[in-house]
Design an enzyme around this catalytic site. Structure first.
Site, PDB file in Angstrom:
ATOM      1  NE  ARG A  35      -4.407  -0.975   0.221  1.00  0.00           N
ATOM      2  CZ  ARG A  35      -4.651  -2.006  -0.590  1.00  0.00           C
ATOM      3  NH1 ARG A  35      -3.727  -2.398  -1.442  1.00  0.00           N
ATOM      4  NH2 ARG A  35      -5.805  -2.626  -0.580  1.00  0.00           N
ATOM      5  CG  HIS A  50      -3.144  -0.402  -6.716  1.00  0.00           C
ATOM      6  ND1 HIS A  50      -3.475   0.279  -5.566  1.00  0.00           N
ATOM      7  CD2 HIS A  50      -3.291  -1.716  -6.415  1.00  0.00           C
ATOM      8  CE1 HIS A  50      -3.813  -0.593  -4.622  1.00  0.00           C
ATOM      9  NE2 HIS A  50      -3.705  -1.806  -5.113  1.00  0.00           N
ATOM     10  CD  GLU A  66      -2.634   3.584  -5.012  1.00  0.00           C
ATOM     11  OE1 GLU A  66      -1.451   3.260  -4.845  1.00  0.00           O
ATOM     12  OE2 GLU A  66      -3.531   2.769  -5.315  1.00  0.00           O
TER      13      GLU A  66
HETATM   14  C1  DGY Z   1      -6.087  -5.484  -2.894  1.00  0.00           C
HETATM   15  O1  DGY Z   1      -6.832  -6.451  -3.150  1.00  0.00           O
HETATM   16  O2  DGY Z   1      -5.929  -5.056  -1.756  1.00  0.00           O
HETATM   17  C2  DGY Z   1      -5.416  -4.856  -4.057  1.00  0.00           C
HETATM   18  O3  DGY Z   1      -4.565  -3.852  -3.669  1.00  0.00           O
HETATM   19  C3  DGY Z   1      -6.456  -4.360  -5.029  1.00  0.00           C
HETATM   20  O4  DGY Z   1      -6.033  -4.691  -6.302  1.00  0.00           O
END
Ligand code: DGY
Length: 325
Positions: free
Chosen positions: A240, A287, A269
């Site tokens: 993240r 992402h 983001e």
């Molecule tokens: C998640 O599933 O947490 C991813 O970051 C989304 O693609």
């Protein structure tokens, strides 16, 4: 009993909408607009369920303004967009989408480790710019993956899948750090050794971040941590934004405190720190960790299946808090 009302906070596969339409009145977001909090609240009026993605924040203010809401099903494994204590206090169920994306996300993590170590995007830009005129002994010479030390911060399912790729696929020495250790059996299966965070930073040739975002993991990698890494090391973040201090990272890349980085997630983001856009030794992806078609379908179906289970009185598949039914 009359059908419940469900909001799709973002656009999703048509077959998933069809599935939900069997049991509910469904309001879609056909043009895939990213709504403000006020717009989300407005559309949630009279809705008992919502299918969210990781960017749709459900917090105390939303819950207070949407008293009909009973379940939020996240189409993501990460759920830092949910205020779980506030949802539990409001009697609202939270679900996420674990497991179905583990291997796909580990694939992308490994792709970034490789692209970063072997300078793939940097060299491709050079070629596309028409700058390639001759072979040179050190042109875009990077670092090896095979036989090197892979460091993993985090120990969840995606971390384990990356460890297996490194150890079994590339003969890497795998070390990891986390608050809690894996069981001895899992450490053996992943061929991963537990080390302190300081040792992880100092020993890793390639460090990959796979821990969930929380107040505790905010800026887990900042200037001080980057300074402890090898100057030849690479850093990959598929977890993240906010786990890495992006400004400090851009500076470290400029100064060559570390050799290179690969980033799939960013602080704030889809905005990206402007300095990251100007340094050559960083691979940037928007992402896309879980973005294979089958995996995104599985994630959307899992979120929808949680909504169907909830509204048809069946057990939830992947609940994050206690079901108040
Ligand atoms: C998640 O599933 O947490 C991813 O970051 C989304 O693609």
């Amino acid at each position: 009993m009359s059908k419940p009302h469900i909001l799709m906070a973002r656009a999703v596969f048509p077959e998933v909408i069809d599935k939900l339409t069997q049991i509910a009145h469904v309001q879609i977001n056909a043009d895939d607009t990213v709504w403000t909090q006020a717009e989300l609240i407005e559309r949630l009026q009279g809705k008992q369920g919502v299918l969210t993605t990781g960017g749709d924040r459900i917090d105390a203010a939303v819950l207070q303004a949407c008293p009909d809401l009973r379940i939020c099903a996240n189409m993501a494994v990460g759920y830092n967009n949910f205020d779980i204590p506030a949802m539990t206090a409001a009697g609202v169920v939270a679900t996420n989408a674990p497991d179905v994306l583990t291997e796909t996300t580990a694939d992308l993590g490994f792709a970034l480790v490789m692209a970063t170590a072997r300078r793939l995007t940097e060299s491709e830009h050079y070629l596309r710019a028409g700058l390639w005129t001759k072979w040179s002994y050190d042109m875009f010479a990077g670092s090896d993956i095979h036989g090197s030390t892979l460091g993993i911060l985090g120990r969840g399912r995606i971390g384990q899948a990356i460890a297996r790729r490194g150890a079994h696929g590339f003969g890497m020495k795998v070390i990891y750090h986390n608050r809690s250790r894996l069981s001895a059996a899992l450490e053996q299966e992943c061929r991963a050794s537990y080390v302190s965070k300081d040792d992880l930073l100092a020993q890793a040739d390639h460090l990959i971040l796979v821990l969930p975002y929380s107040a505790e993991s905010h800026h887990a990698i900042g200037a001080a941590e980057l300074a402890r890494m090898k100057p030849t090391a690479t850093l990959v973040n598929i977890a993240r934004g906010g786990i890495v201090d992006d400004a400090a990272l851009a500076q470290a890349l400029k100064n060559r405190t570390i050799a290179a980085a690969g980033l799939d997630v960013f602080e704030g983001e889809p905005a990206v720190h402007p300095d990251l856009l100007t340094v050559p030794n960083v691979v940037l992806t928007p992402h896309i960790g879980s973005a294979s078609i089958p995996t995104r379908q599985a994630m959307a179906h899992l979120a929808a299946d949680n909504l169907v289970a909830f509204f048809t009185g069946k057990p939830l598949l992947t609940a994050l808090n206690t079901d108040p039914r």
